[in-house]
Design a protein around this motif. Structure first.
Motif, short mmCIF file in Angstrom:
data_model
loop_
_atom_site.label_atom_id
_atom_site.label_comp_id
_atom_site.label_asym_id
_atom_site.label_seq_id
_atom_site.Cartn_x
_atom_site.Cartn_y
_atom_site.Cartn_z
N UNK A 163 -10.03 37.37 -28.13
CA UNK A 163 -10.69 38.37 -28.82
C UNK A 163 -10.83 38.62 -30.16
N UNK A 164 -9.78 38.21 -30.74
CA UNK A 164 -10.04 38.42 -32.15
C UNK A 164 -11.17 37.34 -32.88
N UNK A 165 -11.27 36.25 -32.22
CA UNK A 165 -12.49 35.56 -32.92
C UNK A 165 -13.85 35.94 -32.50
N UNK A 166 -14.12 36.91 -30.99
CA UNK A 166 -15.07 37.67 -31.30
C UNK A 166 -14.88 39.04 -32.23
N UNK A 167 -13.99 40.00 -32.02
CA UNK A 167 -14.49 41.14 -32.68
C UNK A 167 -13.69 41.62 -33.69
N UNK A 168 -12.78 40.69 -34.47
CA UNK A 168 -12.11 40.79 -35.47
C UNK A 168 -10.70 41.67 -35.29
N UNK A 169 -9.87 40.96 -36.15
CA UNK A 169 -8.32 42.15 -36.06
C UNK A 169 -8.38 43.77 -35.73
N UNK A 170 -9.04 44.76 -36.22
CA UNK A 170 -9.16 46.06 -36.81
C UNK A 170 -9.72 46.61 -35.03
N UNK B 51 -8.71 47.19 -28.50
CA UNK B 51 -9.68 48.13 -27.84
C UNK B 51 -10.43 47.02 -27.45
N UNK B 52 -10.85 46.05 -27.80
CA UNK B 52 -11.63 45.02 -27.44
C UNK B 52 -10.80 44.89 -25.65
N UNK B 53 -9.69 44.19 -25.99
CA UNK B 53 -8.66 43.65 -25.08
C UNK B 53 -8.39 44.32 -24.18
N UNK B 54 -8.78 45.72 -24.55
CA UNK B 54 -8.24 46.45 -23.05
C UNK B 54 -9.31 47.38 -22.37
N UNK B 55 -10.49 47.05 -22.78
CA UNK B 55 -11.52 46.79 -22.46
C UNK B 55 -12.05 46.24 -21.59
N UNK B 56 -11.82 44.92 -22.16
CA UNK B 56 -11.87 43.72 -21.14
C UNK B 56 -11.64 43.58 -19.96
N UNK B 57 -10.24 43.93 -19.96
CA UNK B 57 -9.24 44.06 -18.94
C UNK B 57 -9.21 45.18 -17.47
N UNK B 58 -10.14 46.15 -18.36
CA UNK B 58 -10.51 47.34 -17.33
C UNK B 58 -11.57 46.96 -17.05
N UNK B 59 -12.92 46.44 -17.22
CA UNK B 59 -13.71 46.09 -16.29
C UNK B 59 -13.63 44.67 -15.61
N UNK B 60 -13.12 44.24 -15.69
CA UNK B 60 -12.51 42.82 -14.57
C UNK B 60 -11.49 43.98 -13.77
N UNK C 158 -21.89 38.37 -30.97
CA UNK C 158 -22.12 39.39 -29.90
C UNK C 158 -22.81 38.41 -28.59
N UNK C 159 -23.61 38.07 -28.84
CA UNK C 159 -24.16 37.20 -27.98
C UNK C 159 -23.16 36.17 -27.29
N UNK C 160 -22.47 36.13 -27.80
CA UNK C 160 -21.67 35.25 -27.36
C UNK C 160 -20.28 36.06 -26.53
N UNK C 161 -19.54 37.14 -27.30
CA UNK C 161 -18.99 38.25 -26.18
C UNK C 161 -19.59 38.38 -25.44
N UNK C 162 -21.03 38.34 -25.07
CA UNK C 162 -21.56 39.33 -23.82
C UNK C 162 -20.99 38.01 -22.41
N UNK C 163 -21.26 36.38 -22.22
CA UNK C 163 -22.05 35.78 -22.18
C UNK C 163 -20.07 35.19 -22.10
#
Length: 421
Positions: A44-51, A55-64, A113-118
């Motif tokens: 997730x850090x690789x895809x979206x950065x530190x800031x 948020x994105x890790x929590x979002x991905x966990x919730x989507x799953x 972004x493309x890689x993140x959604x894959x």
């Protein structure tokens, strides 16, 4: 037949040892430890950065968790109608492996972004396949194991899960130390998951035969199921413990970096997880056997209190080595809890005709709290923006609160079993 008059199933002779019956849990525990705790936070850090990592890790966990919420009861009900368990395990593992391949592709060959959604697509396949497999598989303990032996079987399951998690943490540390590519980690997860699944598939032949139907056993509606007090309170207390776990687990790697100031957070979080898991191995098998003698609830009281205390003390740990000691303490509580978790749930099943559906619904109590990852991740980022490490204080404090609520509410679970002394 009322929902308050459960039919005690006539358990069949178990041909498989508890080690063979629980083998698939070994594979899936290794898989999820590496994926959720070590690989995904770094990716997730690789895809979206530190800031925005929290948020994105929590979002991905919730989507799953959406898939984990819907699939088990539906697939479990279908498994009950067919009376079969292992065909679902086989298909689910296949989809799970395909999802891992998609995630590996996104990390190793795609970016932005493309890689993140894959990557997200692969994760959803993993969630779907794993939950498709585990919902019918969860029915095997109540279906095959006599009630007076469930503590021992649940203890072996908890111990195997802990050993798998330890090996997962050690593997993550070794892969990072050797500088191996992400593809190696995904390949290792796939091999362990498939190997463990094959042990159970080949070693539990009874699970591939239609289960005997009890004509006098009711299939309760969802409303009747939750009106049955043992099931209701086991469900609620499991929600509390899962909320505590998922409030902290996704963010351990970030905690070691931001609070403990470790230069290699992947290696440091692997060591901390290893401490938790080693201690949980010690207490898992012992806790299950004790619960067969004194009951499930006393073990839960001690385990939950220990986990809550350790979560709070981690906030004031003066350094990495003290945090490791607290991780050992937390692990003792976690192992004891996991050793009776499945036994407590199995004891609360009201009908022998709907084991897989009811266990699938009960499993929702563990996966639905994964949704807390999204608000907790947002809370983590918000709190850290207000003051240094405030986010961790809020998140770990809430985890302790959830554990305490679990201890308090488990008192409401009626005893449904004979205690053997």
């Amino acid at each position: 037949m009322t929902p308050h008059s459960p039919v005690a199933p006539k358990a069949r002779t178990v041909l498989a040892s508890p080690w063979v019956l629980s083998a698939f849990w070994f594979g899936t525990a290794f898989h999820w430890l590496m994926l959720l705790t070590l690989l995904m936070p770094a990716h997730i850090v690789k895809f979206v950065g530190e800031d925005q990592k929290g948020t994105y890790l929590g979002l991905l966990t919730a989507i799953g968790a959406v898939i984990a919420l819907v699939v088990p009861p539906v697939v479990g009900a279908h498994s009950d109608r067919s009376g079969r368990r292992l065909p679902y395990l086989k298909l689910g593992v296949g989809v799970n492996l395909a999802g891992l391949a998609v995630m590996a592709l996104a990390v190793t060959t795609l970016g932005g972004g493309h890689g993140f959604w894959i990557y997200v697509l692969g994760y959803l396949l993993v969630q779907f396949g794993n939950n498709y497999a585990t919902a019918p598989y969860s029915a095997l303990i109540p279906q095959l194991v006599p009630q007076e032996q469930r503590g021992r079987y649940s203890g072996v399951m908890g111990m195997l899960q802990a050993i798998a998690q330890l090996l997962g943490a050690a593997s993550g540390f070794a892969l990072g130390a050797l500088g191996l590519p992400a593809m190696a980690a995904f390949a290792l997860m796939a091999v362990v998951l498939l190997g463990a699944a094959l042990i159970t598939i080949r070693g539990v032949p009874e699970a591939d035969q239609p289960a005997p139907v009890q004509s006098d056993a009711p299939v309760l509606s969802w409303q009747e199921l939750f009106a049955y007090q043992p099931f209701l309170w086991v469900f609620v207390t499991r929600v509390m413990f899962a909320l505590g776990q998922y409030s902290v687990q996704p963010f351990i790697q970030y905690y070691t970096a931001d609070v403990l100031r470790q230069p290699n957070p992947v290696a440091s979080s692997s060591i901390m997880l290893a401490c938790i898991i080693v201690a949980s191995i010690v207490s898992a098998l012992v806790g299950g056997r004790i619960s067969d003698r004194v009951g499930r609830k006393p073990v839960i009281y001690v385990a939950g209190s220990v986990m809550a205390g350790a979560a709070l003390l981690l906030l004031v740990a003066p350094g990495f080595y003290v945090a490791l000691l607290l991780a050992l303490v937390f692990g003792l509580g976690y192992g004891a809890f996991s050793s009776v978790d499945w036994a407590l749930g199995s004891d609360a099943m009201p009908s022998g005709r709907s084991f897989a559906r009811d266990m699938g619904i009960w499993h929702v109590a563990f996966v639905a709290p994964q949704f807390v990852g999204a608000p907790q991740g947002k809370l983590l980022d918000w709190g850290n923006a207000q003051a240094e490490n405030l986010g961790y204080t809020l998140v770990f404090g809430l985890a302790a609160l959830f554990f305490i609520l679990g201890v308090v509410l488990v008192r409401k679970v009626p005893e449904t079993r004979h205690v053997h002394r």
